[in-house]
Each structure stands twice: as structure tokens, then as C-alpha cells.
Design an enzyme around this catalytic site. Structure first.
Site, PDB file in Angstrom:
ATOM      1  N   ASP A   1       0.837  -0.989  -0.018  1.00 31.46           N
ATOM      2  CA  ASP A   1       0.033  -0.090  -0.008  1.00 31.46           C
ATOM      3  C   ASP A   1       0.968   1.189  -0.075  1.00 31.46           C
ATOM      4  O   ASP A   1       1.567   1.592   0.919  1.00 31.46           O
ATOM      5  CB  ASP A   1      -1.027   0.052   1.160  1.00 31.46           C
ATOM      6  CG  ASP A   1      -1.865   1.060   1.335  1.00 31.46           C
ATOM      7  OD1 ASP A   1      -1.381   2.173   0.868  1.00 31.46           O
ATOM      8  OD2 ASP A   1      -2.984   0.982   1.541  1.00 31.46           O
ATOM      9  N   HIS A   2       1.113   1.792  -1.186  1.00 33.93           N
ATOM     10  CA  HIS A   2       2.129   2.850  -1.156  1.00 33.93           C
ATOM     11  C   HIS A   2       2.077   3.968  -0.281  1.00 33.93           C
ATOM     12  O   HIS A   2       3.148   4.670  -0.048  1.00 33.93           O
ATOM     13  CB  HIS A   2       2.465   3.050  -2.613  1.00 33.93           C
ATOM     14  CG  HIS A   2       1.319   4.098  -3.151  1.00 33.93           C
ATOM     15  ND1 HIS A   2       0.486   3.987  -3.684  1.00 33.93           N
ATOM     16  CD2 HIS A   2       1.533   5.406  -3.403  1.00 33.93           C
ATOM     17  CE1 HIS A   2      -0.434   4.820  -3.895  1.00 33.93           C
ATOM     18  NE2 HIS A   2       0.254   6.045  -3.913  1.00 33.93           N
TER      19      HIS A   2
ATOM     20  N   HIS B   1      -5.804   2.779   1.378  1.00 34.63           N
ATOM     21  CA  HIS B   1      -5.108   4.055   1.638  1.00 34.63           C
ATOM     22  C   HIS B   1      -5.506   4.570   2.947  1.00 34.63           C
ATOM     23  O   HIS B   1      -4.804   5.083   3.882  1.00 34.63           O
ATOM     24  CB  HIS B   1      -4.758   5.030   0.544  1.00 34.63           C
ATOM     25  CG  HIS B   1      -4.219   4.500  -0.889  1.00 34.63           C
ATOM     26  ND1 HIS B   1      -3.348   3.543  -0.641  1.00 34.63           N
ATOM     27  CD2 HIS B   1      -4.406   4.521  -1.886  1.00 34.63           C
ATOM     28  CE1 HIS B   1      -2.957   3.223  -1.906  1.00 34.63           C
ATOM     29  NE2 HIS B   1      -3.681   4.037  -2.756  1.00 34.63           N
TER      30      HIS B   1
HETATM   31  C1  BG6 Z   1      -3.637   4.557  -6.374  1.00 28.82           C
HETATM   32  C2  BG6 Z   1      -4.976   4.688  -7.000  1.00 28.82           C
HETATM   33  O1  BG6 Z   1      -3.623   3.366  -5.508  1.00 28.82           O
HETATM   34  O2  BG6 Z   1      -3.400   5.724  -5.604  1.00 28.82           O
HETATM   35  C3  BG6 Z   1      -5.061   5.728  -7.723  1.00 28.82           C
HETATM   36  O3  BG6 Z   1      -5.267   3.098  -7.385  1.00 28.82           O
HETATM   37  C4  BG6 Z   1      -4.698   6.982  -7.100  1.00 28.82           C
HETATM   38  O4  BG6 Z   1      -6.511   6.110  -8.417  1.00 28.82           O
HETATM   39  C5  BG6 Z   1      -3.510   6.829  -6.518  1.00 28.82           C
HETATM   40  O5  BG6 Z   1      -4.643   8.194  -8.086  1.00 28.82           O
HETATM   41  C6  BG6 Z   1      -3.091   8.062  -5.633  1.00 28.82           C
HETATM   42  O6  BG6 Z   1      -1.658   7.873  -5.439  1.00 28.82           O
HETATM   43  P1  BG6 Z   1      -0.785   9.500  -4.950  1.00 28.82           P
HETATM   44  O7  BG6 Z   1       0.539   8.809  -4.507  1.00 28.82           O
HETATM   45  O8  BG6 Z   1      -0.571   9.932  -6.196  1.00 28.82           O
HETATM   46  O9  BG6 Z   1      -1.759   9.901  -4.019  1.00 28.82           O
END
Ligand code: BG6
Length: 492
Positions: free
Chosen positions: A184-185, A247
Site C-alpha cells: 500500500d504505497h 490507503h
Molecule cells: C492508487 C489509486 O492506489 O493511488 C489511484 O489506484 C490513485 O486511483 C493513486 O490516483 C493516488 O496515489 P498518490 O500517491 O498519487 O496520491
């Protein structure tokens, strides 16, 4: 999270190496780790793709993309060193012979180290292929050493609780839980990690961190982007599954968890599961009271005309998919009784801004009776992105001869501390190389998070919404404002 662990020679095998994630995030992350001297002494990146590309062609393609997506500048010296570690390998995901050839290739590469290195498999592919790849890896004994072989899997982990249980069961046939790194980045983001440091590295905040002092918590992840080229994926997903189930709930866990006894990964993950279990489950007839969904119509985002969601490529004209979701959660435990946790996320919103607001309760009694009108309750804001800071808002005396109070802010700015902050993927890939699972999701976390959103998901699938109900470039539908106003609160 990784201080006491050592790096060992590793072969990194990327499934889907010609895809979007690999070019935007994975190769730039490995490249930056390499420049920072954080890659293992011996490493190889085996990039798998269907096409019959030459090594040279693939490396040029990666180099071009690094120019666009790398945090650090590309120099010819660094690139020369880095590219020597990349091998392109033509591979068909669904053919067993391809895996046998891959096995042979890995053995050849192992001889380069004089020993069998660790193997890190990265599944940067659509969820439909996970079972095929996992089965082939098992059948060809590619990951036969549970101590040294690991697999990283991108979200989504299933599309509901049942499919997540099935996916976890399938992976368990080939891998031990300690070998599985579910990404989960958001957990790799600097400011999200900082929540742990802030809460448990200070003595002054934790005593206030409960229902006695905190009125409400808000978590907003607003995006300016729409669905871009991912229309067909997003149609099947929507904001609740794409963002809230993972997230936003993970951020909520970081804010709400009990202090772990240590930073040991099992300990931290246990505390997060406790939070997920404590989230109050609602019945289907309560969904409209606790949750709001939205879909953007046309509008203007950042001065640019934006199409409605239903006009985007790959989207049905009568699509029922939500591009915005807001939910009010309650945690039934001693610390958080009756404190609403409002979370919201949306695409094509007014601005890109992710932040957490801890709203403290107002003073029970004001000493400053005459100026009481001006007293605002304390607030702590943790900006996740693009601002990366922590702001404490409090009242202070306005300089001057009369006793007038005004709200002021004390700010810790991450950028002032360190201008060049690693990307989330750098942190997470380094952790996976080191074998640190703390920032990855365990099977029970994923299943529990699906359970939290289950009722809302089912109600929204069954019930047709009247979309579109917010303008691109706004803050979402009116009902989301009503969701918090009902309790005398407002979105910050
Ligand atoms: C991803 C989603 O996990 O996270 C995307 O699938 C979203 O829809 C993205 O745009 C958002 O990541 P960040 O790091 O740009 O906030």
C-alpha cells in the site's frame, strides 16, 4: 523502519516490466536507491515482458523514462553503472515453459554472485494474473527458499472480503506469510511514516490523543486527476475500493492505533488490525447515514475544462461508479468512543491535497470572556502531500496594548528539514530488499479492511445513484458537507 537489517545479493524479477508502474515508479525507485548506495552489492533486475525486445532497446526505454520520472538527475556515469544490472527477458505469463526458461536464467545469474542470491518477485500486473503466476512459480520451484525468496503484490488484493480470502489462500499454497509483501504505497510516504514518530516519539501529544480531548478526526485525500487511461479498471473499482478500503483506512490505523510495544513488524501490524476490528460495522439501512458517494460531472479543474466522468474513455454513459466517497467511522474502543473519524477522497477535486486533521475539543470554560468569540479550538494538521508538514494551531495574544487573541500556527516543514525526500516506492522497495514487513499489509489486515467497507460496498452495488452529483473542480457532493455538519462539524 529498516535500521538493523542487512542487504543480501538479490535478483529482482519484475512481471509487467514494460507497464506503466514499472516505468513511472519501480525503475526510478531502484535507480535512486542505487545512486544512494542502498541497493545490495550484487543485484540483478530481470525485466519480464511479452515482446521480443532486445536488452539494448529495453534499457533505452528505461533510460528515457528515468529522465521524466526519476527524483534524481541521470548522469552518464550512474546510468552506465545501473544499466549493467538490468536484463530483459521475454516471457509469457501463462506458459509453463517460460517459467522453466526463467528458472534457468536465474540460475545463470546466480553464478555471477558465486552463490544463490535472494529472489524478489514483483507482480506489477493486473489482479487477474496473480493466481496464474503464483501457480507457475510453485510448479517450477522458482521460490523454493522461504528465507530468501519474497513476492511483492500490488493492490487491489481482491475486490471484496471473500475474494481477498481466496487470494490469500492461493498465495499461501506457494508462500509463507513472511514472504508476502502486499504494497500500500501510502504507507511508504514520508509524512505517513512520520505519524508513528510524532505520536510515539514525543511525550506531550499522546496523553491528549483520545476521546477526552479530541472532538473529531478528518482524513482527506483529494486528487485533481481523473481516471486518465484507467477507465475500464476504474469502472469496476470506484473510490471506496480504490482508496478507502486501503490507503485511507491505513492512515486511519496509524492515527488511531495503540502504542506498539516495539517497532517489530508483527507488533505494529497487530495494533493496526486491532483498530480495524474496532471500527463499528453498520447495517445496510444505515449506509446513507454514514456514507456518501459522488461522481463528477463536467467542470473546471485548475483553470482547465474537464469532462464529466461518464464522458471519459472506457466509461459507461450511465455509469454507477463513484469517483468520490466520504464515510464517517466510529471506533468502539476505550480510546476513541464517540469520536467521529471522517474520511473522504475524490477525483477531479479542486486541488490535490491529502491531509489529516485532528480537531481538539473547545475549552470547557473561557477565561477570556470578552474575546471568547475569537477563540478557536486547537487543531493539528498533518499534511501528507503535496505539502509535507505538521501544523499545530493554537491561540496567542495579538501583539499590542489590548488583550486580543488570534489563532496562530506552529509548523514543522519536512522540506525545510530535508529538501530531497525519497519517494514512497524507494522506501518500500528498500524494506522488501531488507526483509522488513512493517509497512506492508498482512493477510488479516487486508481481509479486515474489506470487512469494514463490506456493507457500504454491497449497498452501493445494489442501489442506483443519481449521478453526476458534483462538478469537477469542486469539493464533492453537498451530502458530504451534510455528513459532517449534522454533528456540528465542518470539513477543514
Ligand atoms: C492508487 C489509486 O492506489 O493511488 C489511484 O489506484 C490513485 O486511483 C493513486 O490516483 C493516488 O496515489 P498518490 O500517491 O498519487 O496520491
Amino acid at each position: 523502519m529498516t535500521e538493523n537489517k542487512a542487504l543480501h545479493p538479490t535478483t529482482i524479477i519484475i512481471f509487467g516490466a514494460t507497464g506503466d508502474l514499472a516505468k513511472r515508479k519501480l525503475f526510478p525507485a531502484f535507480y535512486n536507491l542505487y545512486i544512494d548506495g542502498r541497493m545490495p552489492k550484487g543485484f540483478n533486475i530481470v525485466a519480464l515482458g511479452r515482446a521480443d525486445n532486445t536488452n539494448e532497446y529495453f534499457k533505452n526505454y528505461i533510460k528515457e523514462n528515468l529522465e521524466n520520472f526519476s527524483r534524481k538527475k541521470i548522469t552518464s556515469e550512474d546510468w552506465a553503472g545501473f544499466q549493467a544490472h538490468i536484463t530483459y527477458f521475454q516471457h509469457q505469463l501463462d506458459e509453463e515453459s517460460s517459467y522453466k526458461n526463467l528458472h534457468q536464467k536465474l540460475k545463470e545469474l546466480d553464478t555471477v554472485y558465486g552463490t544463490r542470491g535472494n529472489r524478489l518477485f514483483y507482480l506489477s500486473i493486473g489482479p487477474n494474473f496473480v493466481s496464474t503466476i503464483s501457480n507457475h512459480i510453485k510448479n517450477t520451484s522458482l521460490a523454493s527458499d522461504p528465507k530468501r525468496d519474497r513476492i511483492i503484490i500490488e493492490k487491489p488484493f481482491g475486490h471484496d472480503k471473500q475474494s481477498a480470502i481466496e487470494l490469500n489462500g492461493l498465495l499461501a499454497e506457494t508462500f509463507e506469510e513472511e514472504q508476502i509483501y502486499r504494497i500500500d504505497h501510502y504507507l511508504g510516504k514520508e509524512t505517513v511514516q512520520n505519524i508513528l514518530a510524532f505520536r510515539f516519539g514525543n511525550s506531550i501529544f499522546e496523553p491528549l490523543w483520545d476521546h477526552k480531548y479530541i472532538e473529531s478526526v478528518q482524513i482527506t485525500v483529494a486528487e485533481e486527476v481523473g481516471v486518465e487511461t484507467r477507465g475500464s479498471f476504474y469502472e469496476q473499482t470506484g473510490a471506496l475500493r480504490d482508496m478507502i478500503q486501503n490507503h485511507l483506512l491505513q492512515i486511519l490505523c496509524m492515527v488511531a492505533m495503540e502504542p506498539p510495544a516495539s517497532l517489530e513488524s508483527g507488533e505494529i501490524r497487530d495494533r493496526k488490525v486491532d483498530v480495524l476490528k474496532s471500527i463499528r460495522r453498520i447495517s445496510e439501512d444505515q449506509v446513507d447515514h454514514y456514507a456518501v458517494r459522488g461522481q463528477y460531472g463536467k467542470g473546471v479543474v485548475n483553470g482547465v475544462q474537464a469532462k464529466a466522468y461518464r464522458q471519459e474513455e472506457g466509461i459507461a454513459e450511465d455509469s454507477n461508479t463513484e469517483t468520490f466517497a466520504a464515510v464517517k467511522f466510529y471506533l468502539d474502543n476505550e480510546r476513541w468512543q464517540d469520536v467521529p473519524f471522517y474520511v473522504r477522497t475524490g477525483k477531479k477535486m479542486k486541488e490535490k491535497h491529502s491531509y489529516i486533521t485532528i480537531q481538539f475539543k473547545p475549552l470547557p470554560h473561557s477565561t477570556f470572556s470578552e474575546s471568547s468569540q475569537q477563540l478557536s479550538a486547537n487543531r493539528l494538521i498533518i499534511n501528507i502531500q503535496p505539502l509535507m508538514d505538521i501544523r499545530l494551531q493554537f491561540m496567542a495574544k495579538k501583539p499590542g496594548l489590548s488583550l486580543v487573541l488570534k489563532p496562530v500556527e506552529m509548523i514543522f516543514d519536512n522540506f525545510a528539514c530535508q529538501e530531497d525526500t525519497p519517494e514512497a516506492y524507494e522506501t518500500l522497495l528498500l524494506d522488501a530488499l531488507l526483509g522488513d514487513l512493517t509497512l506492508f499489509m498482512r493477510s488479516d489486515q487486508v481481509e479486515e479492511a474489506w470487512d469494514v467497507v463490506k456493507t457500504i460496498q454491497e449497498a452501493w452495488q445494489d442501489g442506483k445513484a443519481s449521478f453526476p452529483n458534483y462538478e469537477a473542480g469542486g469539493w464533492g457532493p453537498q451530502e458530504s458537507i451534510a455528513l459532517v455538519e449534522r454533528q456540528g462539524h465542518s470539513w477543514v
